[in-house]
Scaffold this active site. Structure first.
Site, PDB file in Angstrom:
ATOM      1  N   ASP A  47       0.764  -1.107   0.081  1.00 48.82           N
ATOM      2  CA  ASP A  47       0.039  -0.140   0.095  1.00 48.82           C
ATOM      3  C   ASP A  47       0.713   1.334  -0.067  1.00 48.82           C
ATOM      4  O   ASP A  47       1.660   1.540   0.678  1.00 48.82           O
ATOM      5  CB  ASP A  47      -1.007   0.047   1.291  1.00 48.82           C
ATOM      6  CG  ASP A  47      -1.876   1.285   1.084  1.00 48.82           C
ATOM      7  OD1 ASP A  47      -2.067   1.770   0.400  1.00 48.82           O
ATOM      8  OD2 ASP A  47      -2.656   1.163   2.180  1.00 48.82           O
ATOM      9  N   GLU A  82      -8.583   8.670   4.249  1.00 46.78           N
ATOM     10  CA  GLU A  82      -7.674   7.916   5.464  1.00 46.78           C
ATOM     11  C   GLU A  82      -6.839   9.342   6.071  1.00 46.78           C
ATOM     12  O   GLU A  82      -6.349  10.178   5.396  1.00 46.78           O
ATOM     13  CB  GLU A  82      -6.736   6.787   4.529  1.00 46.78           C
ATOM     14  CG  GLU A  82      -6.042   7.592   3.546  1.00 46.78           C
ATOM     15  CD  GLU A  82      -5.190   6.187   2.862  1.00 46.78           C
ATOM     16  OE1 GLU A  82      -4.321   5.765   3.546  1.00 46.78           O
ATOM     17  OE2 GLU A  82      -5.642   6.030   1.507  1.00 46.78           O
TER      18      GLU A  82
END
Length: 861
Positions: A333, A534
């Protein structure tokens, strides 16, 4: 095989009570050294062996081995590298044998937010054609392109955007998830892309986490029920002729593992609990996703038991690939490997050796990672066995996805078909999801459902705001900076109400501030959280807008006028809204419904015959707090005492039991907080960032980069993605950057407590003219501190923390235009932090806060 049956064969009956769900693989290795998981070894548990719907095909395996035998070391390394489209050319793809590419949230071809369908397909073609170029003896392995379509194809203008996962969890309808996955896959295929970084199968356990809305539930049962169905929708059913056809895309279960269980809900933090907790709570989504044949798993930014997940050999290799038998690929990620101690974004063999197969490396210098891995493979630091295993997995997924046969993206059946992007039948699925997700928390005097032929006032800043109702991952990464025209074909909540009411002969009035000339029969107020994604969505407590009661005041005003009030609450998590509940006659959590806001009107109004049109079906998949600091709060906790329990939700037949007397003694007032954060990775509510150029061009920062006449501001990375802001003045005239607010704030309590403004700053180019730190309360109302020499001293010295006692600000009484006591200034603060100069200057700032006691015995700048 049913997950529960698989677990029953493996585990004792008592343990089965805590489990909700649950391959051909090589022998598992022993858990790694003590740095990986001492506690894991002390409380080691067995993970279920998952039987995937996608079986290993001997012909596919033979083909993999044939390709692998022909590949050069350079070609193998290239398959491990996944750059971002901003930093990848077709020439790079050929030269470095790049195996995959991604576009981040808000990233588009040519960095054009309004890139056309043709732009997407053209860029996909260019990468594909470069990858299959067989000149100079290259094998020509097709590239695959991944995107974050977490609630529909969020990066593409005109796509269908579904309610976020928290809303879908309230539907308790797994088959609907399968249909949403199917529609999402079609719209991705229209752009020529191959791979979706979805579904998120997190089990969010602390609602302060900024990604709570990406979780279906705090309960692993729902997550386990939904994950496999979403995978089937995206990929097609494993083992069938429908699997990974041209109508489907590769799915990714993320983020492995425990991303929803971090300490205090802090994104990318340490996951709490022992290994049994990790398995029983956070494993549920992976059990069903793997069973449905998910082909990719994304590693989490989090750590567990002291080890970052991108380097956790025990969990990535021994558990996921070994015990659970996953034979697909593990992708990283967003430079997550760089968080491993001793690693950088371009040098981290440890991650590959731990079990990562593809490095997501969005940095412009990604070629350095390629070169370093190549050298490490030659030296043996990266073993041939692990390298070949990673490449096998990547090839296996590409072959299963038919990428060797599908041809260039533009030649595929769905590519470029504009009529499929946001197609009516797709929007109908999203509208159904909206209808089924609404959760009614209060319905005093059976106010809902409403008759259609009334005078309806629609108020609140979320009423006619498709961007706000869509939340994060919508056109832009954070979901900010959008207007309704950025969602062609979409419908705001107000537009849906207006269509229903006007068609029935009623009257609809839109008034954001709730003002009216003709008293309405009912007021519908649409308000709630602004978009976030996020990191920037993390909060310290669950009180809704504790320092900005504007929505509460609006509700109270309408009620005081004798108007029945329906509150439609936009939110990505349960929040403490006792004040707003008390001031409402009916209160419905509409979550973040996406582009099909008309689905709300479908439910809150009666049909033409005066009967219930659609009942309220949604039930809370998250517990709702009774106090603003009541977190973590989860079903099954000891002393479980929520305001609304997990599973709560009223239908129209239910009798309302909620009065107007909920306790309103919430969080401390802002002036009483010891630390008041103003900017932490993002402006903290109610503060907003803006720049003002010399032409008085005042520009709010509503996108990644904003430019005014004499300066520009840009979101940049310091420790994590876009957690800092770079500001560059061009010297053409006075320019100002400010953290400001619309309503004046009273700072007198801070002034009397030796408080200081504390901020982090990095100076890359010293000021060429006098530069001021300004604390302002409006036009001609400010107090300036000359910061020029301090900024010059910081130039080239990296990050510095600056503490400025409030006592250092000059007496600003004269700036009011009349003789007033200095204290008056501190009760009218609009901008506690701003920087002003007329010259050139290049700075980056990060955390900004007001801290009680921090100014004591500190010298002035």
């Amino acid at each position: 095989m049913n997950n529960k049956l698989a677990l029953r064969a493996l585990l004792p009956g008592a343990l089965l009570l805590s489990l909700l769900a649950g391959c051909d693989s090589k022998k598992t290795e022993a858990p790694p050294a003590a740095t990986d998981a001492p506690a894991a070894q002390a409380s080691k548990v067995e993970w279920p062996a998952i039987t995937s719907a996608v079986k290993k095909d001997p012909a596919v395996e033979a083909r993999i081995e044939e390709l692998l035998a022909r590949m050069t070391l350079e070609e193998k390394i290239g398959q491990l590298i996944q750059p971002e489209i901003k930093f990848l050319t077709p020439e790079d793809v050929t030269k470095y044998h790049v195996g995959s590419v991604l576009n981040g949230g808000g990233s588009t071809p040519g960095s054009n937010k309004y890139a056309t369908m043709e732009d997407w397909v053209k860029l996909a073609d260019s990468y594909y054609n470069a990858s299959v170029d067989k000149s100079n003896g290259r094998i020509g392995i097709p590239i695959m392109w991944g995107t974050d379509a977490v609630h529909g194809l969020g990066n593409v203008i005109g796509a269908t955007l579904f309610p976020h996962n928290i809303a879908l969890g309230a539907t308790n309808n797994p088959e609907l998830l399968k249909e949403i996955g199917r529609v999402t896959a079609i719209e991705i295929a229209v752009t020529g892309l191959d791979w979706d970084f979805s579904p998120t199968v997190a089990v969010a356990r602390d609602d302060r986490w900024g990604r709570t809305y990406e979780s279906w539930s705090e309960d692993p049962q729902i997550v386990g029920d939904f994950a496999g169905k979403m995978v089937e929708g995206l990929q097609g059913e494993g083992g069938s002729e429908n699997f990974l056809t041209n109508n489907h895309v590769i799915a990714t279960a993320k983020h492995f593992i425990g991303d929803g269980g971090t300490l205090n809900g802090v994104d990318r933090g340490p996951t709490q609990g022992d290994e049994q907790h990790l398995r029983d709570i956070h494993g549920a989504g992976y059990f069903s996703a793997l069973e449905s044949g998910v082909q990719a798993v994304m590693a989490s930014f989090t750590s567990w038991d002291g080890t970052r997940m991108h380097g956790h050999k025990y969990l990535l290799t021994d558990v996921l690939k070994g015990q659970m038998g996953f034979d697909g690929l593990v992708v990283g990620d967003w430079s997550g490997h760089s968080f491993i101690p001793g690693c950088t974004a371009v040098d981290c063999p440890e991650s590959l050796m731990a079990g990562l197969d593809i490095y997501m490396v969005p940095e412009p210098n990604w070629k350095d990672l390629y070169n370093n891995l190549l050298a490490q493979a030659k030296s043996g630091e990266v073993t041939a066995e692990r390298l070949d295993d990673a490449v096998r997995r990547i090839l296996r997924v590409k072959i299963r996805a038919g990428l060797f046969e599908k041809g260039a993206p533009s030649t595929r059946p769905l590519a470029g078909k504009k009529e499929l992007l946001g197609a009516p039948e797709h929007r109908a699925v999203a509208r159904q999801a909206v209808r089924e997700s609404l959760v009614m928390l209060k319905n005093k005097n059976n106010l809902l459902p409403l008759a259609r032929n009334q005078k309806v006032l629609v108020a609140g800043d979320g009423a006619d705001n498709i961007g706000k109702q869509s939340g994060g991952w919508s056109v832009t990464w954070q979901g900010t900076g959008n207007v309704n025209s950025d969602f062609p074909g979409g419908t705001s909540v107000y537009a849906g109400i207006k269509e229903v009411v006007d068609a029935a002969g009623g009257k609809t009035t839109l008034s954001v501030d709730g003002s009216y000339s003709e008293k309405p029969d009912v007021a519908i107020v649409v308000f709630g959280e602004d978009p976030y994604a996020e990191m920037q969505g993390d909060v310290g407590m669950l009180a809704y807008k504790p320092r900005n009661p504007v929505d509460w005041e609006l509700l109270k005003k309408l009620r005081s006028d004798g108007i029945p009030v329906v509150s439609l609450f936009i939110t990505g998590r349960p929040l403490w809204v006792n004040r707003e509940l008390n001031a409402s006659d009916a209160f419905v959590a509409i979550w973040q419904p996406g582009t099909e806001g008309a689905g709300v009107a479908d439910v809150i109004f009666k049909n033409a015959a005066g009967e219930i049109n659609h009942d309220m079906k949604g039930r809370l998949s998250f517990s709702w707090p009774k106090h603003p600091d009541q977190t973590p709060l989860n079903k099954g906790d000891a002393n479980y005492d929520p305001l609304f329990a997990y599973g709560y939700g009223m239908s129209y037949a239910d009798k309302n039991t909620l009065g107007d007397d909920l306790p309103e003694d919430g969080p401390k007032a802002a002036e009483a907080m010891d630390v008041m954060e103003i900017f932490n990775r993002r402006p903290m509510d109610p503060w907003q960032l803006e720049i003002i150029g010399f032409q008085n061009d005042q520009m709010p920062m509503n996108s990644n980069t904003v430019k005014a006449s004499s300066l520009m501001i840009q979101a940049v990375d310091r420790d994590v993605q876009e957690d800092a802001r770079r500001v560059v003045w061009n010297g053409s005239g006075q320019g100002q950057v400010a953290l400001s607010v619309g309503n004046r704030q009273d700072f007198i309590n801070y002034v009397n407590s030796d408080s200081a403004l504390v901020f982090d700053i990095k100076v890359d180019a010293a000021p060429s003219a006098t530069s001021y730190l300004r604390l302002g309360c409006g036009s001609y109302c400010a107090s300036d501190i000359d910061l020029t020499e301090k900024l010059k001293g910081f130039a080239g010295q990296g990050w510095q923390t600056v503490t400025v006692p409030f006592s250092c600000y000059p007496n600003s009484g004269a700036n009011f235009g009349v003789a007033q006591p200095p204290a008056e200034f501190w009760t009218q603060v609009l901008a506690p932090f701003s920087l002003v100069t007329s010259g050139t200057l290049d700075i980056t700032f990060a955390k900004v806060s007001v801290v009680k006691g921090a100014g004591k015995d500190v010298a002035c700048p």
